[in-house]
Design an enzyme around this catalytic site. Sequence first.
Site, mmCIF file in Angstrom:
data_model
loop_
_atom_site.group_PDB
_atom_site.id
_atom_site.type_symbol
_atom_site.label_atom_id
_atom_site.label_comp_id
_atom_site.label_asym_id
_atom_site.label_seq_id
_atom_site.Cartn_x
_atom_site.Cartn_y
_atom_site.Cartn_z
ATOM 1 N N LEU A 89 0.849 -1.198 0.000
ATOM 2 C CA LEU A 89 0.000 0.000 0.000
ATOM 3 C C LEU A 89 0.881 1.244 0.000
ATOM 4 C CD1 LEU A 89 -3.132 0.853 1.962
ATOM 5 C CD2 LEU A 89 -1.087 2.169 2.484
ATOM 6 N N MET A 117 0.912 5.317 0.440
ATOM 7 C CA MET A 117 0.356 6.651 0.698
ATOM 8 C C MET A 117 1.461 7.678 0.937
ATOM 9 S SD MET A 117 -1.310 6.038 4.428
ATOM 10 C CE MET A 117 -0.278 5.583 5.804
ATOM 11 N N GLY A 119 4.139 13.003 4.819
ATOM 12 C CA GLY A 119 4.293 11.857 5.718
ATOM 13 C C GLY A 119 3.152 11.864 6.712
ATOM 14 N N GLU A 132 -4.670 -0.849 10.521
ATOM 15 C CA GLU A 132 -3.201 -0.926 10.484
ATOM 16 C C GLU A 132 -2.628 -0.714 11.886
ATOM 17 O OE1 GLU A 132 -1.260 1.869 7.860
ATOM 18 O OE2 GLU A 132 0.736 1.178 8.433
ATOM 19 N N GLN A 161 16.628 -8.881 43.472
ATOM 20 C CA GLN A 161 15.328 -8.193 43.501
ATOM 21 C C GLN A 161 15.193 -7.139 42.401
ATOM 22 O OE1 GLN A 161 14.336 -6.685 47.376
ATOM 23 N NE2 GLN A 161 13.450 -8.634 47.990
ATOM 24 N N GLN A 220 19.606 -4.684 28.288
ATOM 25 C CA GLN A 220 20.298 -4.293 29.522
ATOM 26 C C GLN A 220 20.502 -5.503 30.437
ATOM 27 O OE1 GLN A 220 21.510 -1.356 30.092
ATOM 28 N NE2 GLN A 220 22.140 -1.601 32.230
ATOM 29 N N THR A 227 3.039 8.285 13.600
ATOM 30 C CA THR A 227 4.007 8.347 14.704
ATOM 31 C C THR A 227 3.290 8.469 16.058
ATOM 32 O OG1 THR A 227 4.087 10.751 14.612
ATOM 33 C CG2 THR A 227 5.654 9.568 13.206
HETATM 34 C C1 LIG Z 1 10.295 0.936 7.402
HETATM 35 C C2 LIG Z 1 9.122 1.776 7.010
HETATM 36 C C3 LIG Z 1 8.051 1.204 6.358
HETATM 37 C C4 LIG Z 1 6.981 1.983 5.936
HETATM 38 N N1 LIG Z 1 5.971 1.414 5.193
HETATM 39 C C5 LIG Z 1 5.045 2.214 4.623
HETATM 40 C C6 LIG Z 1 4.100 1.671 3.685
HETATM 41 O O1 LIG Z 1 4.067 0.464 3.427
HETATM 42 N N2 LIG Z 1 3.248 2.532 3.069
HETATM 43 C C7 LIG Z 1 3.238 3.875 3.327
HETATM 44 O O2 LIG Z 1 2.453 4.577 2.725
HETATM 45 N N3 LIG Z 1 4.111 4.419 4.221
HETATM 46 C C8 LIG Z 1 5.015 3.629 4.862
HETATM 47 N N4 LIG Z 1 5.912 4.158 5.745
HETATM 48 C C9 LIG Z 1 5.877 5.597 6.030
HETATM 49 C C10 LIG Z 1 5.422 5.957 7.443
HETATM 50 O O3 LIG Z 1 4.050 5.756 7.585
HETATM 51 C C11 LIG Z 1 5.874 7.401 7.702
HETATM 52 O O4 LIG Z 1 7.287 7.364 7.830
HETATM 53 C C12 LIG Z 1 5.240 8.021 8.927
HETATM 54 O O5 LIG Z 1 3.873 8.215 8.729
HETATM 55 C C13 LIG Z 1 5.901 9.356 9.306
HETATM 56 O O6 LIG Z 1 6.019 10.217 8.217
HETATM 57 P P1 LIG Z 1 7.449 10.900 7.900
HETATM 58 O O7 LIG Z 1 8.456 9.823 7.911
HETATM 59 O O8 LIG Z 1 7.318 11.708 6.667
HETATM 60 O O9 LIG Z 1 7.732 11.840 9.144
HETATM 61 P P2 LIG Z 1 7.230 13.372 9.339
HETATM 62 O O10 LIG Z 1 5.772 13.450 9.094
HETATM 63 O O11 LIG Z 1 8.125 14.265 8.574
HETATM 64 O O12 LIG Z 1 7.491 13.580 10.887
HETATM 65 C C14 LIG Z 1 8.767 13.900 11.429
HETATM 66 C C15 LIG Z 1 8.603 14.095 12.939
HETATM 67 O O13 LIG Z 1 7.727 15.208 13.174
HETATM 68 C C16 LIG Z 1 6.637 14.821 13.983
HETATM 69 N N5 LIG Z 1 5.428 15.534 13.601
HETATM 70 C C17 LIG Z 1 4.873 15.653 12.359
HETATM 71 N N6 LIG Z 1 3.746 16.390 12.423
HETATM 72 C C18 LIG Z 1 3.572 16.726 13.725
HETATM 73 C C19 LIG Z 1 2.595 17.467 14.446
HETATM 74 N N7 LIG Z 1 1.520 17.979 13.822
HETATM 75 N N8 LIG Z 1 2.747 17.622 15.773
HETATM 76 C C20 LIG Z 1 3.821 17.084 16.417
HETATM 77 N N9 LIG Z 1 4.770 16.369 15.802
HETATM 78 C C21 LIG Z 1 4.651 16.189 14.472
HETATM 79 C C22 LIG Z 1 6.503 13.309 13.750
HETATM 80 O O14 LIG Z 1 5.820 12.684 14.821
HETATM 81 C C23 LIG Z 1 7.961 12.896 13.629
HETATM 82 O O15 LIG Z 1 8.500 12.702 14.897
HETATM 83 C C24 LIG Z 1 6.968 3.377 6.221
HETATM 84 C C25 LIG Z 1 8.026 3.955 6.938
HETATM 85 C C26 LIG Z 1 9.099 3.185 7.312
HETATM 86 C C27 LIG Z 1 10.236 3.841 8.033
#
Ligand SMILES: Cc1cc2nc3c(=O)[nH]c(=O)nc-3n(C[C@H](O)[C@H](O)[C@H](O)COP(=O)(O)OP(=O)(O)OC[C@H]3O[C@@H](n4cnc5c(N)ncnc54)[C@H](O)[C@@H]3O)c2cc1C
Length: 391
Positions: A123, A125, A131, A242, A279, A348, A377
């Site tokens: 999938l 997105m 992200g 999911e 303990q 640990q 996240t």
């Molecule tokens: C190994 C892996 C597999 C994945 N598989 C899939 C997949 O199959 N399909 C798919 O579509 N996606 C997939 N993803 C993507 C995943 O869903 C995204 O990485 C995730 O949603 C975060 O988006 P980003 O990496 O762009 O981080 P960002 O959105 O850039 O976020 C960066 C940081 O900012 C924080 N942040 C962002 N907005 C806010 C806010 N409003 N308030 C506070 N904090 C915020 C986030 O929590 C994070 O800590 C995968 C990712 C990985 C690493």
Amino acid sequence: MSINFTAEQEMIRKSVSDFAKKDVAPIAYEIDRDEIFPAENFKKLGELDMLGITVPEEYGGAGYGYTEMCIVIEELAKVCISTSAVFASHADLCVDNLCRNGNEEQKKKYLPGLCSAKLIGGLAMTEPEAGSDVMSMGLYAEKKGNEYILNGTKIFITNGPIGDIFIVYAKTDTPNGSQRVTAFIVEKEFEGFEAGKKYEKMGWRGSPTGELIFNNCRVPEKNILGKEGMGGHILMSGLNTERIVMAAQAVGLAKGAFEYVLNYAKERKQFGKALTEFQMIQGKLADMSMEIELGHLISYHGAALADNYSKGPALTDKALRKKMNLVASYAKLFTSEMVMRVTTEAVQMMGGYGYMKEFPLERMMRDAKLSSIGGGTSEIQRLIIARELIN
Ligand SMILES: Cc1cc2nc3c(=O)[nH]c(=O)nc-3n(C[C@H](O)[C@H](O)[C@H](O)COP(=O)(O)OP(=O)(O)OC[C@H]3O[C@@H](n4cnc5c(N)ncnc54)[C@H](O)[C@@H]3O)c2cc1C
């Protein structure tokens, strides 16, 4: 509330657990070290009738629900999260989504191959600029005759480098000049589709993650999943399942790490005593076990709600929808932070041995980190929970 599994569910657990111990655990180290996609084991999951676990039998599936899906994922994650991640992206993100939202023609065309391991699903997105803020995606699908022409890039896609069929979310135009999200079923053979680079990762190393590139990719109109413009709803409802599936996966990983370190602590002697006689170690074991039990309860509570929610009329029930959103985020948030605490504490407890690659806890701690990133996240889960409580 108590969670009682049926005899049939216990049978599924036993059969997957036997398979995981016999076929998955012995190669988990190699899968991680060499970033190997466990192709043979993926086929065996097809033979065990697990790849279409939520798909009705008439389309080649097993006809179960999310509780059973969580059981499968938990058992696989106990020994190898790469295998459970490949499975989850296929069976939940692609197959279950297609089954819930596809029309008769689409289900007949794609599900039998996906359920029998002839086809691998994923999938897509996430994009470079979208992200957490996924609805700001830029992949554009322009309607031309009875086709859509897709242009843009998806990143971080699990099963991207090996997948045959992807559910892809893109923006389409509406008659009033604005844009909405539409979901498409995209075959890797479609003209203009290309699997881009494969990423090297900290954990989940045997589950291939890659880019998908759409360069004037031609997708027939009949491959719209659901209706044009309905993709946002499909995407959001899919995220809830999911999150529950990812919670069960984190619980499985935590259970695997705990079981390993408990045995180690019983055997390892320092100051003339087994570690379990100290303990401070007993306190750590108690905390880990309590957190795992809580994670187990919230995950299967979520799975039971999702089983209810997916049954037709519930979709329109506002209170149930709110509850579903809350519990899915509670489960995802709690278990993803719990698994990090449990695996870190387990390392640990093994001292220097825990840091060595020849023992599985080092891998498990690396694997645990993704739980709080993928599928939304921890920060986003907290935002969702707060939004549901405040509104
Ligand atoms: C190994 C892996 C597999 C994945 N598989 C899939 C997949 O199959 N399909 C798919 O579509 N996606 C997939 N993803 C993507 C995943 O869903 C995204 O990485 C995730 O949603 C975060 O988006 P980003 O990496 O762009 O981080 P960002 O959105 O850039 O976020 C960066 C940081 O900012 C924080 N942040 C962002 N907005 C806010 C806010 N409003 N308030 C506070 N904090 C915020 C986030 O929590 C994070 O800590 C995968 C990712 C990985 C690493």
